[in-house]
Design a protein around this motif. Structure first.
Motif, PDB file in Angstrom:
ATOM      1  N   CYS A   1      44.177  37.287  33.051  1.00 45.92           N
ATOM      2  CA  CYS A   1      44.334  36.944  34.379  1.00 45.92           C
ATOM      3  C   CYS A   1      42.939  35.939  34.913  1.00 45.92           C
ATOM      4  CB  CYS A   1      44.062  38.039  35.481  1.00 45.92           C
ATOM      5  SG  CYS A   1      42.585  38.995  35.226  1.00 45.92           S
ATOM      6  N   ARG A   2      42.948  35.177  36.074  1.00 46.28           N
ATOM      7  CA  ARG A   2      41.928  34.658  36.517  1.00 46.28           C
ATOM      8  C   ARG A   2      41.111  35.539  37.466  1.00 46.28           C
ATOM      9  NH1 ARG A   2      41.132  28.790  35.810  1.00 46.28           N
ATOM     10  NH2 ARG A   2      42.734  28.292  34.501  1.00 46.28           N
ATOM     11  N   ILE A   3      40.061  34.998  38.012  1.00 44.27           N
ATOM     12  CA  ILE A   3      39.151  36.033  38.959  1.00 44.27           C
ATOM     13  C   ILE A   3      39.768  35.749  40.255  1.00 44.27           C
ATOM     14  CG2 ILE A   3      36.908  35.902  37.723  1.00 44.27           C
ATOM     15  CD1 ILE A   3      35.953  33.828  39.524  1.00 44.27           C
ATOM     16  N   GLY A   4      40.664  34.956  40.690  1.00 43.62           N
ATOM     17  CA  GLY A   4      41.539  34.824  41.844  1.00 43.62           C
ATOM     18  C   GLY A   4      42.081  33.208  41.963  1.00 43.62           C
ATOM     19  N   VAL A   5      42.459  33.122  42.737  1.00 41.67           N
ATOM     20  CA  VAL A   5      43.282  31.688  43.212  1.00 41.67           C
ATOM     21  C   VAL A   5      42.914  31.200  44.452  1.00 41.67           C
ATOM     22  CG1 VAL A   5      45.108  32.260  41.470  1.00 41.67           C
ATOM     23  CG2 VAL A   5      45.596  32.650  43.642  1.00 41.67           C
TER      24      VAL A   5
ATOM     25  N   ILE B   1      39.735  38.156  31.228  1.00 43.04           N
ATOM     26  CA  ILE B   1      39.631  37.417  32.513  1.00 43.04           C
ATOM     27  C   ILE B   1      39.010  36.382  32.199  1.00 43.04           C
ATOM     28  CG2 ILE B   1      38.377  37.874  34.636  1.00 43.04           C
ATOM     29  CD1 ILE B   1      38.220  40.786  34.202  1.00 43.04           C
ATOM     30  N   HIS B   2      39.639  35.027  32.659  1.00 42.79           N
ATOM     31  CA  HIS B   2      39.166  34.049  32.675  1.00 42.79           C
ATOM     32  C   HIS B   2      38.172  33.806  33.914  1.00 42.79           C
ATOM     33  CE1 HIS B   2      39.976  29.474  31.997  1.00 42.79           C
ATOM     34  NE2 HIS B   2      38.748  29.638  32.534  1.00 42.79           N
ATOM     35  N   ALA B   3      37.092  33.433  33.662  1.00 38.81           N
ATOM     36  CA  ALA B   3      35.970  33.594  34.647  1.00 38.81           C
ATOM     37  C   ALA B   3      35.827  32.625  35.593  1.00 38.81           C
ATOM     38  CB  ALA B   3      34.685  33.845  33.929  1.00 38.81           C
ATOM     39  N   ARG B   4      37.038  31.853  35.800  1.00 42.44           N
ATOM     40  CA  ARG B   4      37.211  30.809  36.844  1.00 42.44           C
ATOM     41  C   ARG B   4      38.266  31.057  37.678  1.00 42.44           C
ATOM     42  NH1 ARG B   4      36.119  27.367  32.364  1.00 42.44           N
ATOM     43  NH2 ARG B   4      34.480  25.890  33.031  1.00 42.44           N
ATOM     44  N   LYS B   5      38.219  30.680  39.099  1.00 39.87           N
ATOM     45  CA  LYS B   5      39.412  30.824  39.946  1.00 39.87           C
ATOM     46  C   LYS B   5      40.559  29.748  39.297  1.00 39.87           C
ATOM     47  CE  LYS B   5      38.038  31.557  44.542  1.00 39.87           C
ATOM     48  NZ  LYS B   5      38.168  30.933  45.919  1.00 39.87           N
TER      49      LYS B   5
END
Length: 342
Positions: free
Chosen positions: A148-152, A178-182
């Motif tokens: 996942c990402r940290i958010g979108v 966790i990909h540490a970018r939105k």
């Protein structure tokens, strides 16, 4: 369904995930994985994303092809329908993959239009339903994981990421990457989404403290083994590397077994890896394949070394030619040797 002739499992897939090579569309195909496996016997490798509709509705079982020698290898699936993902997961398990991974991080327009990938960060309840169905469908010894990402977009990662992780954990997931970018679903291209949103490694490290029962790997912005060692020392369970492992695989993978996994065996050299690829390439050519289908993944083997430009040029200019074979690689190695001896 066709099955691989040997179904092997790593003794500990969680341990293999201390270092993994990220799933990358158009890059981490079976030829790329064959190369990377020669360089590290321990790192966890991932397929390109395979969509559940392609498998379940399209019958594209050729997308699942891999060699048992690639193990430990994980299948990444894309989709948003729990029943369809469960069927695709069963197909992957039947082929012998060591892990089934759900893509909740890809920001491409094509993925968004299918309501999966990073857009799933907006519907954590649906993700929980998807992984619960997948877990129920596959044998207990095959983990279902989430990338996942940290958010979108305008989401606040400090709020949405803990909720997302809690939901997938409660659905039965024990390991996440966790990909540490939105991901910005509007306004940025997939390429820009890999570079422009700022990294937040500290947030991912904090998630490990908040969810000690989850195996958490960090992805994004890691380009050296020194960074891997530093992040593991901060308490993370694993580190996933993408483009650096593809463009400069020797710097990441050749010494990974010793430094990350404690293997006493010394790493091999790039020329040795090239020569060890010969049997694989000859088998591919004998089956009707083309040389450049394999060598396109080998262009970065001498990155940063004398002769790297000659290596790339020899392969690029000759590997696509009709009848091209091992002689192209041998000639390319000679140019490297000459440059390094000069």
């Amino acid at each position: 369904m066709r099955k691989n002739s040997v179904k092997t499992k790593t003794p500990s897939i969680s341990n293999a995930a201390r270092l993994s090579v990220a799933p990358m569309m158009d890059w981490t195909d079976r030829h790329c994985r064959a190369l990377h496996r020669l360089m590290s016997s321990r790192a966890l490798l991932y397929t390109e994303m395979v969509t559940a509709p392609a498998l379940v509705r399209g019958g594209a079982l050729h997308l699942l092809t891999f060699s048992p020698g690639e193990q430990p290898v994980a299948l990444q699936l894309g989709g948003s329908d729990p029943a369809e993902l469960a069927q695709a997961a069963v197909m992957g398990a039947g082929e012998g993959y060591s892990e089934i991974n759900l893509n909740c991080g890809c920001p491409s327009d094509r993925v968004q239009s299918g309501s999966f990938g990073a857009v799933l960060m907006e519907t954590p309840g649906r993700v929980a339903d998807c992984v619960a169905a997948m877990i129920a469908a596959v044998p207990a010894d095959i983990p279902v994981t989430v990338k996942c990402r940290i958010g979108v977009d305008d989401q606040e990662p400090e709020q949405v990421l803990p909720d997302f992780l809690r939901r997938v954990r409660d659905a039965g997931v024990g390991r996440v990457q966790i990909h540490a970018r939105k991901a910005w679903l509007q306004g940025l291209s997939p390429k820009e989404n890999r570079d422009i949103p700022p990294l937040d490694h500290d947030l991912v490290v904090a998630m490990k403290s908040e969810f000690p029962d989850l195996h958490i790997s960090l992805n994004g912005g890691v380009t050296t083994l020194e960074q891997v060692e530093s992040l593991l020392a901060r308490g993370l369970d694993g580190v996933m590397i993408g483009r650096a492992a593809y463009h400069d695989p020797c710097s990441i993978l050749l010494d990974a077994d010793r430094r990350i996994f404690g293997s006493p065996l010394p790493g091999r050299s790039a020329p040795e890896i090239v020569e060890e690829m010969y049997p694989y390439i000859e088998s591919h050519l004998a089956a009707g394949g083309r040389l450049n289908q394999v060598t396109r993944h080998m262009l970065g083997l001498f990155a940063g070394q004398p002769g790297a430009r000659h290596w790339r040029r020899t392969l690029s200019e000759n590997a696509h030619r009709p009848g091209a074979g091992i002689g192209v690689l041998q000639a390319a190695l000679e140019t490297v040797g000459e440059a390094q001896a000069a």
